[in-house]
Structure formats: structure tokens, C-alpha cells
Design a protein around this motif. Structure first.
Motif, PDB file in Angstrom:
ATOM      1  N   SER A   1       0.840  -1.206   0.000  1.00 41.88           N
ATOM      2  CA  SER A   1       0.000   0.000   0.000  1.00 41.88           C
ATOM      3  C   SER A   1       0.872   1.253   0.000  1.00 41.88           C
ATOM      4  O   SER A   1       0.585   2.228   0.688  1.00 41.88           O
ATOM      5  N   SER A   2       1.931   1.240  -0.779  1.00 37.91           N
ATOM      6  CA  SER A   2       2.922   2.315  -0.710  1.00 37.91           C
ATOM      7  C   SER A   2       2.337   3.679  -1.057  1.00 37.91           C
ATOM      8  O   SER A   2       2.665   4.685  -0.411  1.00 37.91           O
ATOM      9  N   ALA A   3       1.488   3.756  -2.063  1.00 35.23           N
ATOM     10  CA  ALA A   3       0.939   5.052  -2.457  1.00 35.23           C
ATOM     11  C   ALA A   3       0.040   5.607  -1.362  1.00 35.23           C
ATOM     12  O   ALA A   3       0.128   6.788  -1.002  1.00 35.23           O
ATOM     13  N   TYR A   4      -0.816   4.764  -0.818  1.00 31.96           N
ATOM     14  CA  TYR A   4      -1.722   5.191   0.246  1.00 31.96           C
ATOM     15  C   TYR A   4      -0.931   5.626   1.479  1.00 31.96           C
ATOM     16  O   TYR A   4      -1.196   6.691   2.059  1.00 31.96           O
ATOM     17  N   VAL A   5       0.053   4.827   1.866  1.00 30.84           N
ATOM     18  CA  VAL A   5       0.864   5.142   3.045  1.00 30.84           C
ATOM     19  C   VAL A   5       1.637   6.447   2.828  1.00 30.84           C
ATOM     20  O   VAL A   5       1.682   7.313   3.715  1.00 30.84           O
ATOM     21  N   ALA A   6       2.221   6.605   1.651  1.00 28.46           N
ATOM     22  CA  ALA A   6       2.974   7.834   1.364  1.00 28.46           C
ATOM     23  C   ALA A   6       2.059   9.045   1.403  1.00 28.46           C
ATOM     24  O   ALA A   6       2.421  10.094   1.959  1.00 28.46           O
ATOM     25  N   ALA A   7       0.869   8.920   0.829  1.00 29.22           N
ATOM     26  CA  ALA A   7      -0.076  10.036   0.808  1.00 29.22           C
ATOM     27  C   ALA A   7      -0.518  10.411   2.214  1.00 29.22           C
ATOM     28  O   ALA A   7      -0.564  11.596   2.579  1.00 29.22           O
ATOM     29  N   LYS A   8      -0.826   9.410   3.035  1.00 35.06           N
ATOM     30  CA  LYS A   8      -1.322   9.706   4.381  1.00 35.06           C
ATOM     31  C   LYS A   8      -0.214  10.243   5.286  1.00 35.06           C
ATOM     32  O   LYS A   8      -0.470  11.091   6.149  1.00 35.06           O
ATOM     33  N   HIS A   9       1.017   9.767   5.104  1.00 40.80           N
ATOM     34  CA  HIS A   9       2.135  10.401   5.814  1.00 40.80           C
ATOM     35  C   HIS A   9       2.244  11.870   5.383  1.00 40.80           C
ATOM     36  O   HIS A   9       2.500  12.763   6.216  1.00 40.80           O
ATOM     37  N   GLY A  10       2.053  12.119   4.092  1.00 38.82           N
ATOM     38  CA  GLY A  10       2.101  13.479   3.583  1.00 38.82           C
ATOM     39  C   GLY A  10       1.018  14.359   4.178  1.00 38.82           C
ATOM     40  O   GLY A  10       1.251  15.543   4.472  1.00 38.82           O
ATOM     41  N   VAL A  11      -0.166  13.800   4.363  1.00 36.69           N
ATOM     42  CA  VAL A  11      -1.271  14.558   4.965  1.00 36.69           C
ATOM     43  C   VAL A  11      -0.911  14.999   6.384  1.00 36.69           C
ATOM     44  O   VAL A  11      -1.186  16.141   6.787  1.00 36.69           O
ATOM     45  N   VAL A  12      -0.286  14.109   7.138  1.00 37.79           N
ATOM     46  CA  VAL A  12       0.114  14.457   8.512  1.00 37.79           C
ATOM     47  C   VAL A  12       1.151  15.576   8.485  1.00 37.79           C
ATOM     48  O   VAL A  12       1.067  16.548   9.247  1.00 37.79           O
ATOM     49  N   GLY A  13       2.128  15.473   7.608  1.00 34.89           N
ATOM     50  CA  GLY A  13       3.143  16.516   7.519  1.00 34.89           C
ATOM     51  C   GLY A  13       2.576  17.842   7.057  1.00 34.89           C
ATOM     52  O   GLY A  13       2.934  18.912   7.589  1.00 34.89           O
ATOM     53  N   LEU A  14       1.699  17.799   6.075  1.00 33.37           N
ATOM     54  CA  LEU A  14       1.039  19.009   5.585  1.00 33.37           C
ATOM     55  C   LEU A  14       0.234  19.673   6.693  1.00 33.37           C
ATOM     56  O   LEU A  14       0.248  20.905   6.853  1.00 33.37           O
ATOM     57  N   THR A  15      -0.461  18.868   7.468  1.00 35.86           N
ATOM     58  CA  THR A  15      -1.260  19.370   8.584  1.00 35.86           C
ATOM     59  C   THR A  15      -0.386  20.100   9.595  1.00 35.86           C
ATOM     60  O   THR A  15      -0.717  21.204  10.058  1.00 35.86           O
ATOM     61  N   LYS A  16       0.729  19.501   9.962  1.00 33.33           N
ATOM     62  CA  LYS A  16       1.606  20.113  10.963  1.00 33.33           C
ATOM     63  C   LYS A  16       2.211  21.419  10.450  1.00 33.33           C
ATOM     64  O   LYS A  16       2.293  22.410  11.195  1.00 33.33           O
ATOM     65  N   SER A  17       2.608  21.438   9.189  1.00 32.46           N
ATOM     66  CA  SER A  17       3.197  22.660   8.633  1.00 32.46           C
ATOM     67  C   SER A  17       2.177  23.786   8.586  1.00 32.46           C
ATOM     68  O   SER A  17       2.463  24.928   8.975  1.00 32.46           O
ATOM     69  N   ALA A  18       0.974  23.472   8.124  1.00 36.71           N
ATOM     70  CA  ALA A  18      -0.072  24.497   8.025  1.00 36.71           C
ATOM     71  C   ALA A  18      -0.482  25.001   9.406  1.00 36.71           C
ATOM     72  O   ALA A  18      -0.786  26.183   9.588  1.00 36.71           O
ATOM     73  N   ALA A  19      -0.479  24.103  10.391  1.00 35.19           N
ATOM     74  CA  ALA A  19      -0.848  24.518  11.749  1.00 35.19           C
ATOM     75  C   ALA A  19       0.113  25.576  12.273  1.00 35.19           C
ATOM     76  O   ALA A  19      -0.300  26.531  12.944  1.00 35.19           O
ATOM     77  N   TRP A  20       1.394  25.431  11.970  1.00 36.96           N
ATOM     78  CA  TRP A  20       2.361  26.445  12.383  1.00 36.96           C
ATOM     79  C   TRP A  20       2.138  27.755  11.640  1.00 36.96           C
ATOM     80  O   TRP A  20       2.261  28.842  12.208  1.00 36.96           O
ATOM     81  N   GLU A  21       1.811  27.666  10.376  1.00 37.59           N
ATOM     82  CA  GLU A  21       1.594  28.879   9.588  1.00 37.59           C
ATOM     83  C   GLU A  21       0.387  29.681  10.073  1.00 37.59           C
ATOM     84  O   GLU A  21       0.398  30.917  10.023  1.00 37.59           O
ATOM     85  N   TYR A  22      -0.648  28.967  10.531  1.00 37.20           N
ATOM     86  CA  TYR A  22      -1.906  29.634  10.873  1.00 37.20           C
ATOM     87  C   TYR A  22      -2.198  29.641  12.373  1.00 37.20           C
ATOM     88  O   TYR A  22      -3.296  30.002  12.785  1.00 37.20           O
ATOM     89  N   GLY A  23      -1.212  29.298  13.172  1.00 37.95           N
ATOM     90  CA  GLY A  23      -1.427  29.217  14.612  1.00 37.95           C
ATOM     91  C   GLY A  23      -1.829  30.527  15.256  1.00 37.95           C
ATOM     92  O   GLY A  23      -2.539  30.537  16.264  1.00 37.95           O
ATOM     93  N   THR A  24      -1.387  31.643  14.696  1.00 36.72           N
ATOM     94  CA  THR A  24      -1.754  32.957  15.240  1.00 36.72           C
ATOM     95  C   THR A  24      -2.780  33.662  14.357  1.00 36.72           C
ATOM     96  O   THR A  24      -3.040  34.853  14.534  1.00 36.72           O
ATOM     97  N   ARG A  25      -3.365  32.898  13.430  1.00 34.35           N
ATOM     98  CA  ARG A  25      -4.284  33.511  12.470  1.00 34.35           C
ATOM     99  C   ARG A  25      -5.707  32.972  12.606  1.00 34.35           C
ATOM    100  O   ARG A  25      -6.531  33.120  11.709  1.00 34.35           O
ATOM    101  N   GLY A  26      -5.978  32.334  13.749  1.00 31.55           N
ATOM    102  CA  GLY A  26      -7.354  31.952  14.054  1.00 31.55           C
ATOM    103  C   GLY A  26      -7.838  30.655  13.451  1.00 31.55           C
ATOM    104  O   GLY A  26      -9.032  30.357  13.500  1.00 31.55           O
TER     105      GLY A  26
END
Length: 247
Positions: free
Chosen positions: A150-175
């Protein structure tokens, strides 16, 4: 006052399984919800079952930037604002080893499961930032661990977690709070349609609770993350997995 009273939400892939359970939980909590999916029949059934005019359906492909913009536009045009988005749409993809994985299949899984989450957030964030709110990205237990064939699914879902963490830092003071949910194997029509009983039994036994999860159990966590009760929660990855990751 209900948890999501006067809130407007988007739920992608929302006509069945986990997505449908989230839509139903949000509506019960007082939200108005724009539901997107490719399955028009189930989408219209969901709207017709809604007696209070709280659900709108949009036929949309989550791998399309234009369709993701359209979903947000529908929310703003019909409900006047956007407070919550659940980027839930996804596919499993074929089972194959990395060396045998078809390139077009790889691209399709990545386009829907990872690029689709980025496209959704890209258009959702400017509107949610105006009023404050929450984004919940549907990852998986496989956003944390591997799974053979399930390499594609696993890679995509790992990517979703990383994307989430990065965006959370970007918008942490923006509500805008941004989190990911990691369901274990959940009893949905997708599981029933594609896996025989022996396989389902095997998967159930991989969880500490020795059963598959229920869509409503994922929806309950998602509802909490969408609500103001989770006001100090962002950048987190929340498994709801019956102990799968506790091995």
C-alpha cells in the motif's frame, strides 16, 4: 447551545462511510454543511433526507483544484461564511509492491489523497481565516506506520500528517486550528465491498480491541476537533484506532 451552532462546514467525500457519519454529526450539532463527492445518487439521497435545509451537495473531484474552489464558493454563496472543513475524500488504491506499482495508479492515489487535501486547504484557508475556525484532515493509522503493498496510500497519508503540521504552524496565530485524524480499519461500505469476511476478521484482530471501528467513532473525534472545545488543539495527529498503533 449546540457545539456547532451557526457554523458552516465543508466535508469532502461525505456521502458514505466516515464522511457521512461526520456530516450527520455536524448537522446534529447545529452546523450547515456543504458535502462533496462524485456519487451524485448518494449525495442527493443525503440532501433529501435533510428536512431542515442544512445540507447542500456538490459533485466534485477532490483531485481537481477547480472543483475544490467550487466547493468553497458554494459554501460562501449559500451560507455566507466558512468555519470548518473536513478533507475526508480518499481512495485505497491497488495492492502491489513498489516495484510493481502501476505509475498511473500511484499518481491517482497521490492526486486524490494528498494533492486533494492541499487543494482543499488552499481554497478553504483564506475564507476560514476571515472568521476563525478549524480544518480536520483525514489521515489514517497509515499516516504513522507502513503497510505492505500500500505504498501510495501510506505515502499520501504520511504526507497529509506533515502538511497538517506545517499548516498549523503557519496559521497558529491567524485563528485557524488544523489537525489530522488517523482512523484504524473502520467498518464502512468500502470495506464490505472489497474485503471478504476472513480478511475483515484478520484486520479486526490487529486492533487491541479486536474489532473494526465504527464511522460514528471517527465522527465523534472529528466533531470535537471542529468545535471550540478543542480551542488549544492544533498541529496534532489523533489516532482513533482501537489500539492498533499500541503494538
Amino acid at each position: 447551545m449546540k457545539q456547532l451552532e451557526n457554523k458552516v462546514a465543508i466535508v469532502t467525500g461525505g456521502v458514505s462511510g466516515i464522511g457521512k457519519a461526520i456530516v450527520e454529526a455536524f448537522v446534529k450539532a447545529g452546523a450547515k454543511v456543504v458535502v462533496s463527492d462524485l456519487n451524485e445518487k448518494l449525495g442527493h439521497e443525503l440532501v433529501n433526507a435533510d428536512k431542515d435545509g442544512r445540507i447542500l451537495f456538490v459533485k466534485a473531484d477532490s483531485s481537481s483544484p477547480e472543483d475544490n474552489k467550487k466547493i468553497v464558493d458554494v459554501a460562501i454563496e449559500n451560507f455566507g461564511a466558512l468555519h470548518i472543513a473536513v478533507n475526508n475524500a480518499g481512495i485505497g488504491g491497488p495492492a502491489a509492491t513498489v516495484g510493481d506499482y502501476a505509475l498511473d495508479a500511484w499518481n491517482k492515489v497521490i492526486d486524490i489523497n494528498l494533492n486533494g487535501v492541499f487543494y482543499g486547504m488552499h481554497y478553504q484557508l483564506p475564507e476560514i481565516e476571515k472568521v476563525g475556525g478549524s480544518i480536520i484532515n483525514m489521515a489514517s493509522i497509515l499516516g504513522s506506520v507502513g503497510f505492505a503493498q500500500s505504498s501510495a496510500y501510506v505515502a499520501a497519508k504520511h504526507g497529509v500528517v506533515g502538511l497538517t503540521k506545517s499548516a498549523a504552524w503557519e496559521y497558529g496565530t491567524r485563528g485557524v486550528r488544523i489537525n489530522a485524524v488517523g482512523p484504524g480499519f473502520i467498518a464502512t461500505p468500502l470495506i464490505d465491498d472489497h474485503l471478504d469476511q476472513a480478511t475483515q476478521k484478520y484486520l479486526a484482530e490487529q486492533h487491541a480491541m479486536q474489532r473494526l471501528g465504527k464511522p460514528e467513532e471517527v465522527a465523534a473525534l472529528t466533531l470535537w476537533l471542529a468545535s471550540d472545545e478543542a480551542s488549544f488543539v492544533t498541529g496534532s495527529y489523533y489516532p482513533v484506532d482501537g489500539g492498533y498503533l499500541a503494538k
